[in-house]
Design a protein around this motif. Structure first.
Motif: not given
Length: 490
Positions: A125-140, A354-355
């Motif tokens: 669902n949408g909330l998990k997408v936002q959490i995933c994006g935040f964690l992925q790009y924070l990790n990058i 970073c790409q």
């Protein structure tokens, strides 16, 4: 270099915002009428199991390998290798689950998910997408900072090694790491202008070669040190209480879990790597699984050899960065080669990680301001006869600013070992385990409370506990570092 680069075609990720037919017509080729395009209308992918393996090895065998001797030193001869094998199995297994999520539906003809976030969006669902994006790009972002710190440490080591060799072992040879972080940042500003993931295969392969180079040197020096010691150092339970306090033993053991997790982490860019693989048959998932087997097997062997041999050489005094444990003396030239290889590897690994972030920001900007020439216009810059580079001012500006900011943060917080542990901890469970498991359950319609469902959830829960504990240990390490910390000094 890919066909995309050879023909000077438009930015790969800019095309992601276009419909397949529009992307084809933009190049004056009717969709489906040329062998230059895949089933989604994008320029034909050329990746293979070997290019995918090189991307993974570049991402996995990073600076994290240098902290493994220290990690095993905290856990001992029994727990250290066992934990490393467990992380390698979990990484392989969850990567295989994630690779099945590249296409929605049929593994040969289903809709492609171009990024990790696209895969999450297609299955959760949408909330998990936002959490995933935040964690992925924070990790990058965190990886970019960690790699800048690690590269500067290696450059400082080269400078000090040559200083000791020239002026004698008693010379202070104090070196500030900040100029070297700036040098690394300048190099990344130039390389960050490579438009997309598909055009950095050459850099990834070079970086993979460099990772084998410095890992092999570290292994060889460890063997020589063991021979000089006349035996193997270390103990079954790791660093003893007395050498450190009981509480420090706990915190350091937990941090060791984070270091090992960081050393295996690459799931955040797996889908992006898979999107470079040529069209079926065989399916991209099968190719990616083969690449994962090769890469994880190779890296585990290297990790075992380097980590265990480093611990055997130094015992409880195993350093946070293996190469610094051999001092700055003879064979100084060999250590210089190893540290130079680390720098070259990290230059490439920085781009591999970073790409995806670069692509995400640029696609978002194109959707938000589609009529802005600053964001969408590309200027033809001649390189050689018949070849041009498409300069995009937004790409030039924003990527340069990203590198500058990450470099400044690196100068503010030069804590290599603790940063590595913390990054590994916060990224391991959600990105390497939780999302792949949840997406696989949805995609394969695994029945709730079935044996497979329960086993997958137990795996996820166990990894969550490890993540929380590792993060706590790394935070304790950072707090300890801050007690003696002075900004912009090293």
């Amino acid at each position: 270099m890919s066909k995309m680069g050879e023909n000077g075609a438009a930015n790969y990720y800019q095309r992601a915002a276009l419909a397949p037919t529009e992307a084809s017509l933009e190049l004056g080729v009717q969709h489906g009428a040329s062998k230059c395009f895949d089933d989604d209308g994008r320029l034909k992918r050329t990746g293979t199991v070997w290019t995918s393996s090189s991307h993974i090895i570049t991402a996995v065998i990073g600076s994290g390998v240098l902290s493994l001797a220290w990690a095993i030193g905290q856990l001992g001869w029994v727990a250290g290798p066992v934990v490393m094998l467990l992380f390698s199995f979990v990484t392989y297994y969850t990567s295989a689950l994630l690779s099945d999520c590249y296409r929605s539906g049929d593994p040969l003809t289903g809709k492609r998910n171009y990024t990790y976030m696209d895969a999450v969006r297609a299955n959760l669902n949408g909330l998990k997408v936002q959490i995933c994006g935040f964690l992925q790009y924070l990790n990058i972002v965190g990886v970019a900072i960690g790699y800048t710190i690690a590269a500067s440490i290696s450059m400082v080591a080269i400078k000090r090694s040559n200083c000791f060799h020239k002026n004698g072992d008693d010379s202070p040879c104090r070196v500030n790491s900040n100029p070297y972080m700036i040098m690394f940042g300048v190099a990344e500003i130039f390389l960050s202008q490579i438009p997309d993931f598909d055009q950095i295969s050459w850099l990834s392969i070079l970086a993979a070669i460099m990772s084998f180079t410095y890992s092999s040197i570290g292994l060889a020096l460890g063997i020589v040190q063991v021979i000089q010691n006349g035996g193997i150092k270390g103990s079954l339970t790791g660093i003893s209480i007395g050498t450190v306090t009981a509480m420090d033993k706990i915190w350091r053991s937990l941090q060791a879990f984070g270091d090992i997790a960081f050393a295996y982490s690459y799931s955040i860019i797996l889908i992006e790597i898979q999107d470079t693989i040529k069209a079926p048959p065989p399916s991209e998932a099968k190719v990616m699984k083969r690449a994962t087997v090769i890469s994880v097997a190779v890296t585990t062997v290297f990790y075992m050899l380097c980590g265990c041999m480093g611990y055997a050489a130094f015992g409880d005094l195993a350093p946070g960065n293996l190469l610094t444990g051999f001092g700055f003396y003879n064979p100084y030239w060999l250590l210089d080669i190893a540290n130079a290889a680390i720098v070259v590897h990290l230059v490439g690994a920085y781009q591999v990680y970073c790409q995806p972030l670069f692509a995400f920001i640029e696609k978002w900007a194109q959707r938000t301001w589609p009529k802005s020439e600053f964001i969408t216009k590309e200027i033809q810059v001649p390189i050689t006869s018949g070849r041009t580079y498409r300069l995009n001012l937004f790409r030039l500006t924003w990527r340069s600013m990203f590198v500058v900011v990450s470099t400044v943060v690196s100068m503010l917080m030069p804590f290599f070992n603790d940063v590595v542990g913390f990054l590994g901890a916060i990224g391991f469970w959600p990105l390497t385990v939780y999302f792949p498991v949840e997406m696989y359950i949805v995609q394969k319609k695994v029945p709730k409370w079935s044996t497979r469902w329960v086993c997958l959830q137990m795996l996820s829960l166990a990894c969550l506990i490890i993540t929380v504990a590792s993060a706590a240990g790394s935070i304790a390490g950072v707090v300890s570092d801050l007690k003696v910390y002075k900004p912009f000094q090293s």
